[in-house]
Write a protein that holds these residues in place. Structure first.
Motif, PDB file in Angstrom:
ATOM      1  N   SER A  37      12.164 -43.608  76.960  1.00 14.33           N
ATOM      2  CA  SER A  37      11.868 -42.409  76.886  1.00 14.33           C
ATOM      3  C   SER A  37      13.029 -41.264  77.394  1.00 14.33           C
ATOM      4  O   SER A  37      13.239 -40.311  76.530  1.00 14.33           O
ATOM      5  N   ILE A  62      15.662 -41.161  74.542  1.00 13.58           N
ATOM      6  CA  ILE A  62      15.193 -40.432  73.391  1.00 13.58           C
ATOM      7  C   ILE A  62      15.397 -39.033  73.707  1.00 13.58           C
ATOM      8  O   ILE A  62      15.701 -38.171  72.943  1.00 13.58           O
ATOM      9  N   ASP A  63      14.844 -38.383  74.674  1.00 12.31           N
ATOM     10  CA  ASP A  63      14.793 -36.989  75.126  1.00 12.31           C
ATOM     11  C   ASP A  63      16.087 -36.482  75.292  1.00 12.31           C
ATOM     12  O   ASP A  63      16.444 -35.642  74.792  1.00 12.31           O
ATOM     13  N   GLU A  95      17.762 -36.242  71.729  1.00 12.71           N
ATOM     14  CA  GLU A  95      17.175 -34.881  71.045  1.00 12.71           C
ATOM     15  C   GLU A  95      17.652 -33.919  71.273  1.00 12.71           C
ATOM     16  O   GLU A  95      18.151 -33.006  70.706  1.00 12.71           O
ATOM     17  N   LYS A 103       7.433 -45.076  69.580  1.00 11.05           N
ATOM     18  CA  LYS A 103       8.570 -44.261  70.269  1.00 11.05           C
ATOM     19  C   LYS A 103       9.618 -43.951  69.202  1.00 11.05           C
ATOM     20  O   LYS A 103      10.050 -43.072  68.895  1.00 11.05           O
ATOM     21  N   ILE A 104       9.839 -45.079  68.542  1.00  8.01           N
ATOM     22  CA  ILE A 104      10.978 -45.050  67.652  1.00  8.01           C
ATOM     23  C   ILE A 104      10.671 -44.171  66.509  1.00  8.01           C
ATOM     24  O   ILE A 104      11.449 -43.412  65.733  1.00  8.01           O
ATOM     25  N   THR A 127      11.043 -40.295  66.498  1.00  7.79           N
ATOM     26  CA  THR A 127      12.177 -39.342  66.464  1.00  7.79           C
ATOM     27  C   THR A 127      13.171 -39.844  65.596  1.00  7.79           C
ATOM     28  O   THR A 127      13.138 -41.002  65.026  1.00  7.79           O
ATOM     29  N   SER A 146      16.386 -39.363  66.365  1.00  6.07           N
ATOM     30  CA  SER A 146      17.458 -39.259  67.110  1.00  6.07           C
ATOM     31  C   SER A 146      18.243 -40.610  67.462  1.00  6.07           C
ATOM     32  O   SER A 146      19.371 -40.818  67.703  1.00  6.07           O
ATOM     33  N   ILE A 147      17.538 -41.619  67.372  1.00  2.00           N
ATOM     34  CA  ILE A 147      17.938 -43.068  67.511  1.00  2.00           C
ATOM     35  C   ILE A 147      17.692 -44.023  66.573  1.00  2.00           C
ATOM     36  O   ILE A 147      16.763 -43.778  65.558  1.00  2.00           O
TER      37      ILE A 147
END
Length: 370
Positions: free
Chosen positions: A110, A113-114, A117, A150-151, A154, A156-157
């Protein structure tokens, strides 16, 4: 090689190449090879070794911590570098050096990811680690749904690989346990890949996994100790070449009378008529732990063993040379790839080669044989 005049660690790159080629010969075509170069490449010289392996067209590197990866980038290493133990405080270092983090629990996933982003990253490569029995780092299988969710929320990853770690691949008495680990990881990876809609690289084999479990080679293998010359069994170690030799010199010779003592706490007291000792310029600050004192460890001088007597000091050890024809300034071998390997020396003191070689202090001069 010039005469040894101080404590040095010789690093033989030809032996490294031999080990790399031997381990790679165990793999099927297309299986990628990741070299583990954490802890100064197991106590050697990470920058020299990684640069050399990069020229041999290795696929990947792995380090324990981000700063190790940053040092490799500064040295000119351009291949992908996996950070095995990602810590949130090092996210900036990871991004600045294009390193690839292993994410192993909900908190670190988490947080990364933050971070990604906030840094406007797109498809930044990450690696998801699953725990299948080592119980050290890693998500459990039951976390898969959470990770996928979670993936998917986003951009971003992007998952570069899924991996796990074998706990006892060198111990064939634990074959059932290891096979269960392999089966468990394959099941987790299959379901996870279907859920995210693409296929990451899969890897779980360490050196002993490469040698003992071809069914666990998957898309990539991770080799550490094997590259440095140790196979975790006498049979396999015979096929490898230790790359490092720790050498020093005799600083002073003493004649110890009966009843006299040697070193701190008078740990050695001479019960013989007369013995001869040599003092050597290395000690526990150089990586020769106190466990090697009091006849548990030895060095080799002019082809003969000289046991360490008394307690190992911070900067010096004393050895019994009563039976050896030698003089001040003579070369001394602590371990090498020929007469006494680090594995042999470590076993005699009740430890393992990993601990001995990774503990060689950075103050010991490295001499790279190219």
């Amino acid at each position: 090689m010039p005469k040894v005049q101080e404590t040095i660690l010789e690093i033989d790159l030809k032996a490294l190449k031999h080990n790399f080629e031997y381990l790679k010969s165990k793999l099927k075509n297309g299986t990628q090879f990741l070299a583990v170069v954490k802890a100064f490449a197991y106590g050697n010289d990470a920058e020299e070794i990684a640069t050399y392996l990069q020229n041999l067209n290795i696929d990947y590197f792995a380090v324990a911590y981000a700063n190790e990866g940053a040092a490799l980038r500064k040295a000119g290493v351009t291949k992908p570098i996996l950070v095995l133990h990602t810590l949130a405080v090092n996210f900036d270092v990871i991004l600045e050096n294009c390193l690839e983090p292993s994410l192993y629990n909900a908190k670190i996933l988490s947080e990364f990811i933050d971070f990604a982003e906030n840094e406007n990253q797109k498809a930044y490569p990450i690696h998801i680690k699953f725990n299948t029995g080592l119980n050290r780092l890693g998500f459990s299988e039951s976390d898969s749904g959470y990770i996928v969710e979670k993936i998917k929320t986003t951009q971003s990853i992007k998952v570069k690989s899924l991996f796990s770690h074998l706990a006892a691949s060198e111990d064939l008495n634990e074959k059932v346990f290891t096979l269960n680990q392999i089966h468990s990881f394959k099941s987790i990876a299959n379901n996870f890949s279907k859920a995210i809609g693409y296929q990451p690289i899969l890897h779980m084999s360490n050196t002993s996994g490469v040698l003992n479990y071809p069914e666990a080679h998957l898309d990539m293998v991770r080799c550490g100790i094997g590259l440095y010359g140790f196979g975790n069994s006498k049979k396999e170690s015979a096929n490898l070449k230790p790359i490092a030799s720790l050498k020093t010199v005799i600083s002073q010779i003493h004649h110890i009378k009966k009843g006299a003592s040697v070193g701190y706490n008078r740990a050695f007291k001479n019960k013989d008529t007369l013995i001869k000792t040599a003092t050597l310029p290395l000690g526990h600050a150089d990586g020769i732990s106190r466990i090697y004192g009091n006849n548990k460890g030895f060095v080799t001088i002019n082809g003969k063993k000289a046991p360490i007597i008394g307690n190992v000091c911070m900067d010096m050890i004393m050895v019994n040379i009563t039976h050896i024809d030698c003089k001040e300034g003579d070369e001394v071998t602590v371990f090498d790839g020929k007469t006494t390997t680090a594995e042999v020396l470590a076993e005699g003191a009740g430890t393992i080669s990993y601990e001995l070689i990774t503990g060689i202090s950075q103050r010991v001069k490295r001499v790279v044989l190219k």
